[in-house]
Design a protein around this motif. Structure first.
Motif, short mmCIF file in Angstrom:
data_model
loop_
_atom_site.label_atom_id
_atom_site.label_comp_id
_atom_site.label_asym_id
_atom_site.label_seq_id
_atom_site.Cartn_x
_atom_site.Cartn_y
_atom_site.Cartn_z
N UNK A 82 0.06 6.28 -4.19
CA UNK A 82 -0.56 4.96 -4.24
C UNK A 82 -1.86 4.95 -5.00
N UNK A 83 -2.49 6.13 -5.21
CA UNK A 83 -3.76 6.17 -5.93
C UNK A 83 -3.61 5.63 -7.34
N UNK A 84 -2.42 5.73 -7.91
CA UNK A 84 -2.22 5.25 -9.29
C UNK A 84 -1.98 3.75 -9.33
N UNK A 85 -1.25 3.23 -8.37
CA UNK A 85 -0.84 1.83 -8.44
C UNK A 85 -1.35 0.96 -7.31
N UNK A 86 -1.73 1.56 -6.19
CA UNK A 86 -2.13 0.79 -5.03
C UNK A 86 -0.93 0.29 -4.23
N UNK A 87 -1.20 -0.38 -3.13
CA UNK A 87 -0.15 -0.95 -2.30
C UNK A 87 0.32 -2.28 -2.87
N UNK A 88 1.61 -2.53 -2.81
CA UNK A 88 2.15 -3.77 -3.35
C UNK A 88 1.94 -4.93 -2.38
N UNK A 89 1.69 -6.10 -2.93
CA UNK A 89 1.61 -7.32 -2.13
C UNK A 89 3.03 -7.78 -1.84
N UNK A 90 3.34 -7.96 -0.56
CA UNK A 90 4.68 -8.35 -0.17
C UNK A 90 4.79 -9.84 0.12
#
Length: 392
Positions: free
Chosen positions: A31-39
């Motif tokens: 996740x450090x590259x992209x972060x958590x996705x908004x669901x």
């Protein structure tokens, strides 16, 4: 209210990394590259001091944050998505704050974190937020190096309040220009990085004489020895960098000993528990820096906030509630058109001319808000006046 222009140079200070060892293991999901996705919802985490030594701060911030979430959801949410809250108590403990941040980011998959309230807890939780690319907005963490370490901006750390160095400079300028204090006593909490940072900035900015410099430790309750030493000195004001827990007791004991000089402090005084500790009669001729006051009507939005807060909680909001309310609205604004938590961080860094209830907010290159402060005066435990203090 009178607007008092105080010339202050607000300089972001690079400092050594703090509490790096409090970070937990890096997230293993990339996740450090992209972060958590908004669901389907905008999932926001609270990492707040809901119990423990400074629970008054965390409880007020939760109240303000909850009100903001309620309003945003009632208005349709963000891009048609409701805000979902995961609230956790860090127990006023830095190590627990680090654990909570990691849990919120890696297990709960939140896309933004509100809190912690105190600087030490923010520093402890920074590695967890950074490793997961989840932005953290502290409503009241003021330590200068929270957002910049070793000359490098912390990509995922933001705040809705001002810095310690700013508070120290405000206290120095106000003591000199408004109270004509040529000689002061500096009595600070030597166990708190927050207090030490403010004391350092005060000493660097104050042009008068510090006749006595004393320190105390968090948890101390008897200040008679130091106050006896102070009482016989020739001074115009006492400066107390620290939190309400000890500052309230110091004020009580000072007044009971006949020390009636002005007492000045930072935003750590900004809670009703300061007055509770000092006693209403003793909480007189007291001044403190605040990020908010109901006596300074900054905007129609601020007026509406006070009314809504009083209706929901039966009392007026304090600074901590207002700053947390703004922090949630900042996160919601940054979540517009965002796909991931990392996008929210990028949008927060670009936030300009945001209308908060604590005044207009623009995030500078060091992730600090450009905003004014308020100097509040207490008499008999009541807010007697408030002046907007603007840096220029």
């Amino acid at each position: 209210m009178k607007r008092n222009k105080i010339a202050l140079a607000i300089v972001s200070m690079a400092s050594t990394a703090l509490l790096a060892a409090c970070g937990s293991a890096p997230a293993s999901n990339g996740s450090a590259a992209t972060g958590n996705e908004i669901g389907k919802t905008i999932k926001i985490g609270y990492n707040l001091e809901l119990s423990g030594a400074v629970a008054a701060y965390g409880q007020a911030e939760k109240n303000g944050a909850d009100l903001a979430v309620e309003e945003i959801n009632a208005a349709g949410g963000v891009d048609g998505k409701k805000i979902e809250v995961v609230s956790k108590d860090n127990k006023s403990d830095n190590a627990e704050a680090a654990t909570v941040n990691t849990n919120l980011a890696t297990e709960e998959k939140v896309v933004a974190i509100i809190g912690p309230a105190t600087s030490g807890a923010v520093a402890a939780g920074t590695p967890g937020a950074t490793q997961s690319a989840v932005p953290l907005i502290t409503p009241s963490g003021t330590q200068d190096d929270l957002t910049v370490k070793d000359g490098k901006v912390e990509e995922f750390i933001f705040r809705s309040t001002f810095q310690d160095s700013f508070q120290g400079k405000v206290l120095a300028s106000y003591a000199t220009n408004n109270l004509s204090a040529k000689k002061v006593v500096l009595y600070s909490d030597n166990s708190s990085d927050y207090a030490k940072g403010i004391a350092k900035a005060f000493k660097e900015a104050y042009e008068g004489e510090i006749v006595v410099e004393e320190t105390y430790q968090s948890g101390d309750k008897d200040f008679q020895a130091a106050l006896t030493k102070i009482k016989d000195q020739d001074f115009d004001a006492i400066i107390i960098p620290g939190y309400y827990t000890e500052a309230g007791l110091i004020t009580k004991q000072a007044r009971e000993m006949g020390i009636d000089k002005p007492i000045l402090g930072p935003d750590g005084f900004a809670d009703a528990k300061f007055i509770e500790g000092a006693g209403e009669k003793n909480a007189s001729n007291v001044y403190y820096v605040s990020g908010y006051s109901t006596k300074v009507a900054l905007s129609e939005k601020a007026t509406a906030f006070v009314a809504a807060y009083k209706e929901k909680y039966g009392e007026e909001p304090n600074m901590f509630a207002a700053l947390a309310y703004d922090a949630v609205y900042m996160a919601a604004e940054a979540a517009k058109d965002a796909k991931t938590s990392k996008d929210i961080a990028t949008n927060l860094a670009d936030l300009k001319d945001f209308e908060g209830v604590t005044g207009p907010i623009s995030i500078d290159k060091d992730h600090n808000p450009v905003k004014s402060a308020i100097m509040v005066k207490l008499d008999n435990g009541q807010e007697a006046s408030a002046e907007a203090v603007t840096a220029e």
